[in-house]
Design an enzyme around this catalytic site. Structure first.
Site, PDB file in Angstrom:
ATOM      1  N   GLU A  59      -1.466  -5.055  -0.205  1.00 16.65           N
ATOM      2  CA  GLU A  59      -1.303  -3.552   0.239  1.00 16.65           C
ATOM      3  C   GLU A  59      -2.251  -2.955   0.981  1.00 16.65           C
ATOM      4  O   GLU A  59      -1.964  -2.301   1.945  1.00 16.65           O
ATOM      5  CB  GLU A  59      -0.996  -2.813  -0.956  1.00 16.65           C
ATOM      6  CG  GLU A  59       0.310  -3.160  -1.619  1.00 16.65           C
ATOM      7  CD  GLU A  59       0.748  -2.025  -2.644  1.00 16.65           C
ATOM      8  OE1 GLU A  59       2.223  -1.846  -2.796  1.00 16.65           O
ATOM      9  OE2 GLU A  59       0.119  -1.319  -3.318  1.00 16.65           O
ATOM     10  N   LYS A  63      -1.510  -8.501  -9.834  1.00 18.68           N
ATOM     11  CA  LYS A  63      -1.256  -6.990  -9.739  1.00 18.68           C
ATOM     12  C   LYS A  63      -2.689  -6.769  -8.867  1.00 18.68           C
ATOM     13  O   LYS A  63      -2.645  -6.141  -7.764  1.00 18.68           O
ATOM     14  CB  LYS A  63      -1.463  -6.070 -10.972  1.00 18.68           C
ATOM     15  CG  LYS A  63      -1.468  -4.692 -10.458  1.00 18.68           C
ATOM     16  CD  LYS A  63      -0.190  -4.368  -9.431  1.00 18.68           C
ATOM     17  CE  LYS A  63      -0.425  -2.818  -9.356  1.00 18.68           C
ATOM     18  NZ  LYS A  63       0.333  -2.500  -8.205  1.00 18.68           N
TER      19      LYS A  63
END
Length: 121
Positions: A29, A22
């Site tokens: 991102e 993550k």
């Protein structure tokens, strides 16, 4: 669920594998957001395109290999081939670096992360 009715989440591996993945995902991102902002800046300030021209260019990319969730969230795409190619290459490099990092951490920490499954989610 995704468009093919697959789960969008999965067990990644033991220990801190999920948290590590993550963290790398968030880095990917943010790099894509930065790339998108830089492309916008080039169009607006360098090439001197107005908002309508930029919007029209962003719309074209939604049906190409440059399409992404972040780009889709802008509801626009870029038509300028040189910038679109640069954006595509930045995304490939970005994901390659992230997956290389996850792969090495998986080996080092004995997490046995399935990269193919990870790429799908």
């Amino acid at each position: 669920m995704d468009i093919e009715d697959n789960n969008c989440c999965a067990y990644i591996g033991k220990g801190g594998a999920g948290h590590f993945v993550k963290m790398v995902h968030n880095g990917i991102e943010y790099a894509e957001m930065q790339t998108t902002a830089e492309v916008y800046g080039i169009l607006k300030n360098g090439i001197q395109y107005d908002q309508d021209q930029i919007s029209a260019m962003f719309d074209d990319w939604s049906n190409t290999e440059s399409e992404s969730d972040l780009l889709r969230s802008l509801q626009r795409t870029i038509q300028c081939d040189a910038l679109r190619l640069a954006y595509k290459q930045a995304r490939i490099i970005n994901h390659h670096q992230g997956f290389a990092l996850i792969s090495q951490a998986s080996l080092t920490c004995d997490w046995n992360i399935n990269l193919s499954k990870l790429a799908r989610i």
